[in-house]
Write a protein that holds these residues in place. Structure first.
Motif: not given
Length: 214
Positions: A163-178
């Protein structure tokens, strides 16, 4: 404006001192929350030599700092609880650490791509220090370090960090699942990033808000 200072915090290099090693060993490496939320290492007690290695890694980072509160003033000392060890200190008080390091190693530094790692000691979380420190690090990275992209990551169950990182302006780029095993469940490793033009736009908007009434 002081370069290694933000509104409430100071940033200094870690020293090969007994005090810094004790802080790293007891308040960072062996902290239960940090072991669970901020590292993929197997949770287990770390010996004293682990602090030496930790500080060595910080020295080798592009930027490795201890996040500190300013030394207490005379007024602070007067109002501090009697018998408190912090009431007599004349030095800045370390409360966390932060590194900026090349995402793919120093040999790939020409890509100007780096990653932030950050954690705080018990008692200093949830007070807004994380956002303040990361914003300072972003300004340093794009204004002083010449970087083009800064990334940061969090485990999917660390919802406060995401929540903090997104609020600061970082954009989701992907995820390593499980990719993370925690309490007999599998969780994702979430990757976020910020480009220098995105940082410029954020700071421009913040400046407009600050000076909009002038």
């Amino acid at each position: 404006m002081e370069l290694f200072k933000s509104e409430r915090l100071l940033y200094r290099a870690p020293e090969d001192s007994a005090e810094d090693k004790e802080f790293i060993h007891s308040s960072i490496i062996n902290d239960n929350t940090i072991q669970t939320m901020s590292t993929m290492r197997l949770s287990r007690p770390a010996n004293k030599s682990a602090a030496d290695e930790f500080i060595k890694q910080m020295h080798g980072a592009v930027l490795g700092v201890l996040i500190c509160l300013p030394a207490p003033t005379s007024e602070d000392k007067t109002t501090a609880s009697e018998g408190s060890s912090s009431s007599t200190t004349t030095k800045p008080i370390p409360i966390g650490h932060m590194n900026i390091f090349y995402t793919h190693g120093a040999d790939a530094s020409h890509h100007r791509n780096a990653m932030i790692g950050i954690s705080f000691a018990e008692g200093y979380r949830g007070k807004g220090y994380g956002g303040e420190a990361i914003n300072w690090a972003l300004d340093w990275a794009f204004m002083r370090g010449g970087f083009h992209r800064i990334s940061i990551g969090a485990f999917s169950f660390n919802t406060n960090a995401l929540r903090l990182y997104r609020k600061l302006g970082f954009v989701d780029e992907g995820r390593d699942r499980e990719a993370i095993f925690h309490l007999r469940k599998w969780h994702d490793l979430v990757s976020l990033g910020m480009l220098e033009n995105e940082w410029e736009e954020l700071r421009s908007k913040q400046s407009e808000i600050t000076h909009g009434g002038e």
